[in-house]
Design an enzyme around this catalytic site. Structure first.
Site, PDB file in Angstrom:
ATOM      1  N   ASP A 109      53.011  10.323 -39.635  1.00  0.00           N
ATOM      2  CA  ASP A 109      53.014  10.797 -38.262  1.00  0.00           C
ATOM      3  C   ASP A 109      51.795  10.166 -37.585  1.00  0.00           C
ATOM      4  O   ASP A 109      50.861   9.723 -38.251  1.00  0.00           O
ATOM      5  CB  ASP A 109      52.948  12.338 -38.195  1.00  0.00           C
ATOM      6  CG  ASP A 109      53.355  12.849 -36.813  1.00  0.00           C
ATOM      7  OD1 ASP A 109      53.471  12.030 -35.878  1.00  0.00           O
ATOM      8  OD2 ASP A 109      53.562  14.076 -36.655  1.00  0.00           O
TER       9      ASP A 109
HETATM   10  C1  BGC Z   1      54.323  13.848 -33.219  1.00  0.00           C
HETATM   11  C2  BGC Z   1      55.567  13.098 -33.655  1.00  0.00           C
HETATM   12  C3  BGC Z   1      55.824  11.943 -32.719  1.00  0.00           C
HETATM   13  C4  BGC Z   1      54.605  11.042 -32.717  1.00  0.00           C
HETATM   14  C5  BGC Z   1      54.747   9.829 -31.824  1.00  0.00           C
HETATM   15  C6  BGC Z   1      53.141  12.926 -33.033  1.00  0.00           C
HETATM   16  O1  BGC Z   1      52.081  13.615 -32.436  1.00  0.00           O
HETATM   17  O2  BGC Z   1      54.000  14.832 -34.166  1.00  0.00           O
HETATM   18  O3  BGC Z   1      56.666  13.968 -33.679  1.00  0.00           O
HETATM   19  O4  BGC Z   1      56.973  11.238 -33.099  1.00  0.00           O
HETATM   20  O5  BGC Z   1      53.486  11.799 -32.259  1.00  0.00           O
HETATM   21  O6  BGC Z   1      54.775  10.184 -30.495  1.00  0.00           O
END
Ligand code: BGC
Length: 800
Positions: free
Chosen positions: A228
């Protein structure tokens, strides 16, 4: 290795570069050899940023269709509909040159207060897994890649990057992994996002047991794992454990970390090559390979219709006293509530879509056969009491036959980075509804909220329709149901408790400390209420219809159940039938019953149909913590067929062959009683099977790279503590304004190490170490070190 020929042409540095991002959204490309991929959110509509990029949905993205969020779609229980939405999403990705869609999100909703529940399907892993698999199939029906997330046991937003989920092995497998197992086995995603948190002491992105044994060996996953955003803790350990891509860019240092580890023998080059090979398999099967690719052109109106259809099928009728709904043609209605003018149609955070178009109720009302006598705002969106608005609304309502009140949760309540404090709607909205119920008009409340809420005014209104967060076409979908053009058929994907206090271990949620103890074990959502027989506002799987259905003639065979479903009303409509299985005499700790199958059946008035729901590999299995494997317990099982978990219409007992299983839980354990909500940590240790880790950040005055920015409150440096107070003040101000400040929320919950991981190479580890020196009381030494490290990093970046 499939791509050995290419890998042989790459230098060690080039191979290392492929395993972290080039920038916020793209992977590295290697001229003439490897193309780059663009990854973009999100789960219910594309969010491709072309200009300044951030990962929180702050900067504008290219307009795209905003479909209903996952929690909304889940109320349809309709795999083919969700697959259709996924297909449309995949097409939009192709048109915008996005290779990987960062979704669906399918974490099990452990507590209804988790701020991201609107992005997730259900409190039940079977339902989540089936629906996520459908979404994945849809997205991947073109060359677009789906990336289900967040793997795994990610249940709270507070401390989301620095929270350790302490969960017993059986619960882990049954409640928090089964959803991913179904999604992976049936959806076959080519990518998967690991979660920010740790699981029983190990970061999800460094968890070899999960990323290799469970995912690749047991579930046959053959895609790549991406961290993530900023969730990569130790890059070398991530790659060694089975993670392929750290996002966003780690700058030059990310490459050097892997190169050095290989040179020092801490990471075998063969492992690095294997990760590169696994990643290349996906890249070369994706639309990143442009040869012969045809650019999609999108029929935006057709996609708007898909969004509308999806919203329609997901609407849940929660109350319909004396058949107040549907409204007959020309009914005199007053439209009340700010949401009718400015819809609440999606949640805040990385999933937020810049909607291609947006319907609002007040603008499209004239397309429906109602006599609208006016609109009244009714309440301030920011929660402020406003007697004048209430009076205006009541005055309008008293001239109408029906007052339709658009209400629910305003934006600040549901966001990435923020858990709710309770399940309450703003008091000013509840007050409005109560006052309207004292007028002569009948009151129908139309709710917009992405997750469970308390409904204290339940007895005072005639009708309740729940649209959840319905996307860009939610307004027309709702009016079609209100006027009876569409018969509502949605059923709740989650329980609506009477209050937050009813949720087991609610007081400990979200854990404010490093360790989050999953003390309820497998008793999540209905598994708890149903087992301890605690009555709720709306049970899991609940939803009414304008017609009625009879369930007849259940037969249970080895391969599944058969019964007759009959529409006994005078309106055509769909019923979602649910199969639950329980084992009353189990020697293991078990929820009373669990969802094991479902089907949505559409019937004309008077029509009957034989429905078959097959048993599958999930129907009777249980995770046996003694042998660390799935087993079937021998003996009798109760098979229940119902319209919700609380409305069982037919049941039968059948026998299954299997093993004799025993539990390690002592006979005197509180978990064997219905009062296990009162369990203490010592009781939980029996369930957990070992001592649980303890310790608080508070006690550790010297802050570490893995502590979060909010821990500045415990820092030695008074300046650092002042920074914390400023941060907190700013967050409070945002809350008062009614709009979540996502940047601040992110920073608040972010560990110090993310200063390196989230700045696209602008900061490095050495700088983080110096910042920590500053907050740990050596301000000037740290500051001097920071300036030096900053200079060195600049030189390094130039080299990159
Ligand atoms: C979130 C993800 C997301 C990623 C990219 C993160 O903060 O937890 O779900 O896909 O950011 O935007």
């Amino acid at each position: 290795m499939q791509y050995e020929a290419i890998i042989r042409q790459l230098s060690l540095e080039q191979k290392a570069a492929l395993l972290s991002g080039k920038n916020t959204w793209e992977t590295y490309d290697i001229a003439g050899l490897v193309p780059s991929m663009f990854l973009a959110d999100g789960p219910h509509g594309l969010r491709k940023q072309l200009g300044a990029s951030d990962h929180l949905g702050l900067n504008e993205s290219v307009p795209a269709t905003c479909f209903p969020t996952a929690a909304t779609l889940a109320n349809s229980w309709d795999e083919s509909l969700i697959q259709q939405v996924g297909h449309a999403l995949g097409q939009e990705a192709l048109a915008l040159d996005v290779q990987v869609v960062l979704g669906p999100g399918l974490n099990t909703k452990r507590n209804p207060r988790c701020g991201r529940n609107f992005e997730y399907y259900s409190e039940d892993p079977y339902l989540s897994g089936k629906l996520a698999a459908a979404m994945i199939r849809g997205i991947q029906s073109s060359t677009t890649i789906a990336c289900p997330k967040h793997f795994a046991v990610n249940s709270q937003e507070y401390r989301r990057m620095a929270s350790d989920s302490i969960v017993d092995e059986r619960t882990l497998h049954e409640i928090y992994l089964t959803n991913f197992e179904i999604a992976v086995k049936e959806g076959k995603p080519k990518a998967l996002m690991s979660s920010y948190n740790l699981i029983n002491g190990t970061y999800a992105n460094e968890n070899a047991e999960l990323l290799q044994k469970t995912l690749r060996d047991d579930w046959q996953f053959d895609g790549f794992v991406v961290s993530d955003w900023g969730g990569d803790n130790d890059h070398v350990s991530g790659v060694a454990s089975g993670s392929h891509l750290a996002m966003p860019s780690l700058g030059r240092e990310g490459i050097d970390e892997l190169v050095t580890a290989v040179k020092q023998g801490r990471l075998a080059e063969s492992v690095l090559d294997q990760r590169v090979d696994e990643l290349l398999r996906v890249i070369f099967a994706s639309s990143a390979v442009k040869e012969g690719a045809t650019k999609e052109t999108i029929d935006w109106q057709a996609h708007h219709q898909i969004a509308r259809q999806a919203a329609q099928e997901s609407i849940v009728l929660l109350k319909n006293d004396k058949q107040v709904l549907p409204l007959a043609a020309k009914t005199k209605v007053a439209i009340i509530g700010d949401f009718a003018k400015q819809p609440r149609y999606q949640g805040a955070g990385s999933s937020a879509v810049n909607a291609k178009q947006l319907e609002t109720t007040t603008e499209i009302l004239q397309q429906f056969d109602l006599e609208v006598i006016g609109f009244a705002q009714g309440y301030q969106r920011n929660g402020q009491q406003d007697e004048q608005l209430i009076q205006q609304a009541c005055q309008l309502a008293s001239q109408a036959e029906v007052a339709i009140v658009y209400a629910g949760l305003p934006e600040i309540f549901e966001s990435e980075g923020l858990d709710r404090n309770n399940l309450k709607m703003p008091a000013n909205q509840c007050q409005l509804i109560e006052r309207l119920s004292q007028t002569t008009a009948k009151v129908v409340v139309v709710l917009s909220a992405g997750s469970s809420i308390e409904i204290p005014w339940f007895d005072q209104v005639e009708g309740i329709l729940h649209g959840y967060l319905a996307g860009q076409a939610g307004a027309s979908a709702m009016l079609s149901v209100i006027t009876g053009q569409v018969n509502p058929s949605g059923k709740l994907n989650e329980t609506y408790p009477l209050s937050a206090e009813q949720v087991p271990f609610n007081a400990q949620f979200p854990s404010k400390k490093r360790y989050s103890y999953y003390m309820e074990g497998p008793f999540v959502g209905y598994r708890y209420y149903d087992t301890v027989k605690s009555s709720v506002r709306f049970p899991f799987g609940f939803g009414l219809s304008y017609t009625q259905f009879a369930y007849e003639n259940l037969t249970v065979a080895d391969d599944g159940i058969r019964f007759t479903l009959r529409n006994i009303g005078d309106t055509a409509g769909a019923e979602i039938v649910q199969l639950y299985i329980g084992k009353k005499d189990s020697s293991l700790l078990r929820p009373a019953k669990e969802l094991k199958g479902f089907k949505k059946v559409y019937l004309q008035p008077g029509q009957a149909q034989t429905v078959f729901i097959p048993f599958d590999e999930y129907s009777f299995r249980v995770f046996d913590a003694t042998s660390h494997s799935w087993q079937v317990e021998a003996g009798d099982y109760q098979v229940y067929l119902g319209a919700s978990v609380d409305d069982i219409r037919l049941s039968q007992t059948i026998q299954r062959a299997g093993s004799r299983l025993t539990t390690d839980l002592p006979a005197e354990s509180i978990y064997h009683t219905l009062a296990f909500k009162q369990a203490h940590l010592a009781d939980f240790e029996q369930l957990y099977g070992q001592k649980v880790p303890t310790g608080e950040t508070k006690a550790r005055v010297v802050l570490q790279a893995t502590d979060i920015i909010a821990d500045l409150q415990y820092a030695k440096s008074p300046l650092a503590r002042l920074v914390f107070r400023i941060l907190q003040k700013k967050l409070q101000q945002a809350e008062q304004k009614g709009k979540p400040d996502l940047n601040l929320l992110f920073i608040y919950n972010m560990p110090f190490r993310a200063i390196y991981k989230m700045t696209n190479g602008q900061c490095n580890q050495a700088m983080v170490e110096q910042i920590l020196r500053m907050v740990n009381g050596q301000f000037f030494v740290g500051l001097t070190g920071l300036i030096k490290a900053w200079n060195q990093n600049r030189q390094l970046q130039k080299k990159a």
